[in-house]
Design an enzyme around this catalytic site. Structure first.
Site, PDB file in Angstrom:
ATOM      1  N   HIS A   4       0.725  -1.177   0.007  1.00  0.00           N
ATOM      2  CA  HIS A   4      -0.019  -0.003   0.028  1.00  0.00           C
ATOM      3  C   HIS A   4       0.956   1.244  -0.055  1.00  0.00           C
ATOM      4  O   HIS A   4       2.041   1.338   0.503  1.00  0.00           O
ATOM      5  CB  HIS A   4      -0.800   0.164   1.216  1.00  0.00           C
ATOM      6  CG  HIS A   4      -1.841  -1.215   1.547  1.00  0.00           C
ATOM      7  ND1 HIS A   4      -2.200  -1.637   2.576  1.00  0.00           N
ATOM      8  CD2 HIS A   4      -2.203  -1.900   0.539  1.00  0.00           C
ATOM      9  CE1 HIS A   4      -2.972  -2.660   2.178  1.00  0.00           C
ATOM     10  NE2 HIS A   4      -3.078  -2.968   1.039  1.00  0.00           N
ATOM     11  N   ASP A  21      -6.855  -6.314  -1.114  1.00  0.00           N
ATOM     12  CA  ASP A  21      -5.476  -6.687  -1.529  1.00  0.00           C
ATOM     13  C   ASP A  21      -5.493  -7.649  -2.778  1.00  0.00           C
ATOM     14  O   ASP A  21      -4.496  -7.600  -3.466  1.00  0.00           O
ATOM     15  CB  ASP A  21      -4.737  -7.194  -0.435  1.00  0.00           C
ATOM     16  CG  ASP A  21      -4.356  -5.760   0.446  1.00  0.00           C
ATOM     17  OD1 ASP A  21      -4.734  -4.597   0.226  1.00  0.00           O
ATOM     18  OD2 ASP A  21      -3.792  -5.879   1.682  1.00  0.00           O
ATOM     19  N   LYS A  68       6.293   6.411   6.761  1.00  0.00           N
ATOM     20  CA  LYS A  68       5.885   5.128   7.800  1.00  0.00           C
ATOM     21  C   LYS A  68       7.196   4.699   8.568  1.00  0.00           C
ATOM     22  O   LYS A  68       8.010   4.348   8.266  1.00  0.00           O
ATOM     23  CB  LYS A  68       5.249   4.085   7.272  1.00  0.00           C
ATOM     24  CG  LYS A  68       3.893   4.283   6.492  1.00  0.00           C
ATOM     25  CD  LYS A  68       3.434   3.375   5.828  1.00  0.00           C
ATOM     26  CE  LYS A  68       2.130   3.515   4.850  1.00  0.00           C
ATOM     27  NZ  LYS A  68       1.812   2.824   3.658  1.00  0.00           N
ATOM     28  N   TYR A 110       2.513   1.319  13.559  1.00  0.00           N
ATOM     29  CA  TYR A 110       3.483   2.536  12.750  1.00  0.00           C
ATOM     30  C   TYR A 110       3.070   3.940  12.976  1.00  0.00           C
ATOM     31  O   TYR A 110       1.674   4.045  12.890  1.00  0.00           O
ATOM     32  CB  TYR A 110       3.667   1.996  11.456  1.00  0.00           C
ATOM     33  CG  TYR A 110       2.471   1.653  10.727  1.00  0.00           C
ATOM     34  CD1 TYR A 110       1.523   0.307  10.994  1.00  0.00           C
ATOM     35  CD2 TYR A 110       1.960   2.329   9.733  1.00  0.00           C
ATOM     36  CE1 TYR A 110       0.481   0.156  10.542  1.00  0.00           C
ATOM     37  CE2 TYR A 110       0.707   2.035   9.137  1.00  0.00           C
ATOM     38  CZ  TYR A 110       0.118   0.615   9.465  1.00  0.00           C
ATOM     39  OH  TYR A 110      -1.279   0.330   8.907  1.00  0.00           O
TER      40      TYR A 110
HETATM   41  C1  LIG Z   1      -4.782   2.564   7.015  1.00  0.00           C
HETATM   42  C2  LIG Z   1      -6.008   2.902   7.664  1.00  0.00           C
HETATM   43  C3  LIG Z   1      -7.109   2.209   7.474  1.00  0.00           C
HETATM   44  N1  LIG Z   1      -8.198   2.699   8.123  1.00  0.00           N
HETATM   45  C4  LIG Z   1      -9.337   1.725   8.061  1.00  0.00           C
HETATM   46  C5  LIG Z   1      -9.826   1.359   6.535  1.00  0.00           C
HETATM   47  C6  LIG Z   1     -10.357   0.169   6.557  1.00  0.00           C
HETATM   48  O1  LIG Z   1     -11.840   0.067   6.923  1.00  0.00           O
HETATM   49  C7  LIG Z   1      -9.712  -0.783   7.717  1.00  0.00           C
HETATM   50  C8  LIG Z   1      -8.529  -1.375   7.294  1.00  0.00           C
HETATM   51  O2  LIG Z   1      -7.837  -0.791   6.563  1.00  0.00           O
HETATM   52  P1  LIG Z   1      -6.765  -1.502   5.304  1.00  0.00           P
HETATM   53  O3  LIG Z   1      -7.349  -2.893   4.930  1.00  0.00           O
HETATM   54  O4  LIG Z   1      -6.345  -0.482   4.575  1.00  0.00           O
HETATM   55  O5  LIG Z   1      -5.759  -1.924   6.540  1.00  0.00           O
HETATM   56  P2  LIG Z   1      -4.382  -2.735   6.053  1.00  0.00           P
HETATM   57  O6  LIG Z   1      -4.493  -3.796   4.983  1.00  0.00           O
HETATM   58  O7  LIG Z   1      -3.818  -2.986   7.479  1.00  0.00           O
HETATM   59  O8  LIG Z   1      -3.701  -1.596   5.258  1.00  0.00           O
HETATM   60  C9  LIG Z   1      -2.425  -1.003   6.093  1.00  0.00           C
HETATM   61  O9  LIG Z   1      -1.239  -1.816   6.178  1.00  0.00           O
HETATM   62  C10 LIG Z   1      -0.356  -1.549   5.210  1.00  0.00           C
HETATM   63  C11 LIG Z   1       0.854  -2.471   5.455  1.00  0.00           C
HETATM   64  C12 LIG Z   1       0.306  -0.205   5.149  1.00  0.00           C
HETATM   65  O10 LIG Z   1       1.441   0.095   5.092  1.00  0.00           O
HETATM   66  C13 LIG Z   1      -0.773   0.818   5.300  1.00  0.00           C
HETATM   67  O11 LIG Z   1      -0.436   1.732   6.265  1.00  0.00           O
HETATM   68  C14 LIG Z   1      -2.342   0.426   5.473  1.00  0.00           C
HETATM   69  O12 LIG Z   1      -2.611   0.370   4.061  1.00  0.00           O
HETATM   70  O13 LIG Z   1      -9.034   0.476   8.381  1.00  0.00           O
HETATM   71  C15 LIG Z   1      -8.300   3.883   8.734  1.00  0.00           C
HETATM   72  O14 LIG Z   1      -9.463   4.169   9.304  1.00  0.00           O
HETATM   73  N2  LIG Z   1      -7.310   4.647   8.805  1.00  0.00           N
HETATM   74  C16 LIG Z   1      -6.070   4.285   8.132  1.00  0.00           C
HETATM   75  O15 LIG Z   1      -5.011   5.016   8.538  1.00  0.00           O
END
Ligand SMILES: Cc1cn([C@H]2C[C@H](O)[C@@H](COP(=O)(O)OP(=O)(O)O[C@H]3O[C@H](C)C(=O)[C@H](O)[C@H]3O)O2)c(=O)[nH]c1=O
Length: 194
Positions: free
Chosen positions: A66, A174, A76, A136
């Protein structure tokens, strides 16, 4: 005694490894995990505006790759606080001589090692143990409208994930991410529309 050791990554020099010193005694240990002054001297200027924390139940969970597009790109500072991960950064800056190149490093709660991934790089990780937690800091706020990603298994990047494809756990989002080449096509379409 300096509480941190900083080291540029051998593959992507803008990515910085941070090794905190652990002060151990019969009770256990203490470590500083962040200091604005020495981190800024090491090129990790911040300021950081948001802290994130994720827990992944099973080993083999892959989150990423991401990044947020400009003007909301995020730097980050990543730390594994429970379990172990293989942390990955990919240079997605079009003008970079390292465009499309990836680095990876194992981070674990025991070592407390951190990785700084600057703006312009995609980030992802694979958990190596069940019940792994990652925290992070980011130097820009979450901007869903500019939250993009590239496929973890893009053959042009060729990340050597430690888990066979059939055993990987990913979100539907993803699994549907484009290759880096397809993202660039999308990006140029978005630029034309602006
Ligand atoms: C990143 C983020 C997400 N969200 C909400 C959006 C979704 O409803 C839920 C899960 O989000 P996401 O599926 O994008 O989470 P990860 O797959 O862990 O993604 C993260 O993990 C990878 C490794 C990264 O480097 C990024 O910081 C980030 O994209 O949290 C938020 O409310 N705030 C935020 O800052």
């Amino acid at each position: 005694m300096m509480p941190f050791e900083f080291k540029q990554d051998d593959v992507l020099p803008q990515v910085i490894h941070v090794i905190p010193k652990k002060f151990e005694d019969p009770r256990g240990w203490f470590a500083e995990t962040y200091r604005a002054d020495v981190f800024a001297e090491a090129g990790i200027a911040g300021p950081f505006v948001q802290d994130n924390h994720s827990r992944s139940a099973d080993a083999g969970t892959i989150r990423g790759l991401h990044f947020q597009a400009p003007p909301y790109a995020q730097g980050k500072l990543v730390r594994c606080v429970k379990g172990r991960i293989l942390d990955v950064a990919v240079d997605v800056r079009r003008s970079s001589p390292n465009f499309g190149r990836a680095m990876s490093v194992e981070l674990c709660a025991d070592s407390g090692a951190q990785l700084f991934i600057p703006r312009g790089f995609a980030h992802g990780f694979c958990t190596l143990e069940d019940d792994t937690e990652v925290v992070y800091k980011t130097d820009a706020y979450y901007a869903p409208s500019h939250d993009y990603g590239i496929a973890h298994d893009d053959p042009a990047i060729a990340i050597d994930w430690p888990v066979p494809p059939h055993a990987r756990i990913l979100s539907d989002k993803d699994r549907a991410l484009p290759s880096l080449a397809d993202y660039l096509k999308l990006e140029s379409i978005h630029e034309e529309e602006r």
